[in-house]
Design a protein around this motif. Structure first.
Motif, PDB file in Angstrom:
ATOM      1  N   UNK A   1       0.816  -1.191   0.000  1.00 20.34           N
ATOM      2  CA  UNK A   1       0.000   0.000   0.000  1.00 20.34           C
ATOM      3  C   UNK A   1       0.865   1.262   0.000  1.00 20.34           C
ATOM      4  N   UNK A   2       1.853   1.294   0.898  1.00 19.14           N
ATOM      5  CA  UNK A   2       2.731   2.456   1.006  1.00 19.14           C
ATOM      6  C   UNK A   2       3.580   2.598  -0.261  1.00 19.14           C
ATOM      7  N   UNK A   3       4.016   1.476  -0.811  1.00 15.92           N
ATOM      8  CA  UNK A   3       4.812   1.516  -2.038  1.00 15.92           C
ATOM      9  C   UNK A   3       3.963   2.066  -3.184  1.00 15.92           C
ATOM     10  N   UNK A   4       2.716   1.678  -3.253  1.00 17.50           N
ATOM     11  CA  UNK A   4       1.819   2.191  -4.298  1.00 17.50           C
ATOM     12  C   UNK A   4       1.582   3.682  -4.178  1.00 17.50           C
ATOM     13  N   UNK A   7       4.690   5.465  -5.239  1.00 12.45           N
ATOM     14  CA  UNK A   7       4.824   5.413  -6.694  1.00 12.45           C
ATOM     15  C   UNK A   7       3.954   6.466  -7.358  1.00 12.45           C
ATOM     16  N   UNK A   8       2.720   6.583  -6.915  1.00 10.85           N
ATOM     17  CA  UNK A   8       1.816   7.587  -7.477  1.00 10.85           C
ATOM     18  C   UNK A   8       2.354   8.995  -7.218  1.00 10.85           C
ATOM     19  N   UNK A  52      10.551   4.501 -12.573  1.00 11.23           N
ATOM     20  CA  UNK A  52       9.689   4.526 -11.384  1.00 11.23           C
ATOM     21  C   UNK A  52       8.755   3.325 -11.368  1.00 11.23           C
ATOM     22  N   UNK A  53       8.114   3.049 -12.487  1.00 10.49           N
ATOM     23  CA  UNK A  53       7.182   1.915 -12.545  1.00 10.49           C
ATOM     24  C   UNK A  53       7.923   0.593 -12.369  1.00 10.49           C
ATOM     25  N   UNK A  54       9.106   0.461 -12.991  1.00  9.89           N
ATOM     26  CA  UNK A  54       9.889  -0.767 -12.837  1.00  9.89           C
ATOM     27  C   UNK A  54      10.326  -0.967 -11.391  1.00  9.89           C
ATOM     28  N   UNK A  55      10.695   0.106 -10.715  1.00  8.95           N
ATOM     29  CA  UNK A  55      11.076   0.011  -9.306  1.00  8.95           C
ATOM     30  C   UNK A  55       9.890  -0.423  -8.447  1.00  8.95           C
TER      31      UNK A  55
END
Length: 108
Positions: A1-4, A7-8, A52-55
């Motif tokens: 959740x925090x990673x998402x 990312x946003x 960013x998306x790959x990470x």
């Protein structure tokens, strides 16, 4: 959740701040630096977006692979995404050499 969420927010920094606003002042030379034009900043934002998306995908895969270490993986993932977002902002908005054209044409 925090990673998402991180990312946003990193994508917001790149696309809504760096691409939309860009540098505050541009040189008065003709032609101007490439980072002064929004179209060039859009092209420069493609590679940081992919990073960013790959990470985020790699972080999520690591979270599923090692659920026992999820707290440590989440902390490192958030830190890496924040650093990538900061570097992406600088690259897209402030470094004119990074705003190259993907089409291959070279214009002065």
């Amino acid at each position: 959740m925090v990673v998402g969420i991180t990312t946003v927010l990193a994508l917001v920094v790149v696309w809504l701040i760096a691409v939309s606003i860009g540098p505050e002042a541009c040189a008065l030379s003709l032609p101007g630096p490439r980072n002064c034009f929004a179209g060039d900043r859009v092209q420069a934002a493609i590679l940081p977006t992919i990073v960013i998306v790959a990470s985020a995908v790699l972080s999520t895969a690591l979270l599923f692979a090692w659920p026992k270490n999820s707290r440590m993986i989440t902390r490192w993932s958030v830190l890496v995404l924040i650093l990538i977002a900061a570097a992406s902002y600088v690259l897209v908005a402030w470094i004119p050499a990074f705003a190259w054209t993907w089409r291959g044409d070279i214009s002065p």
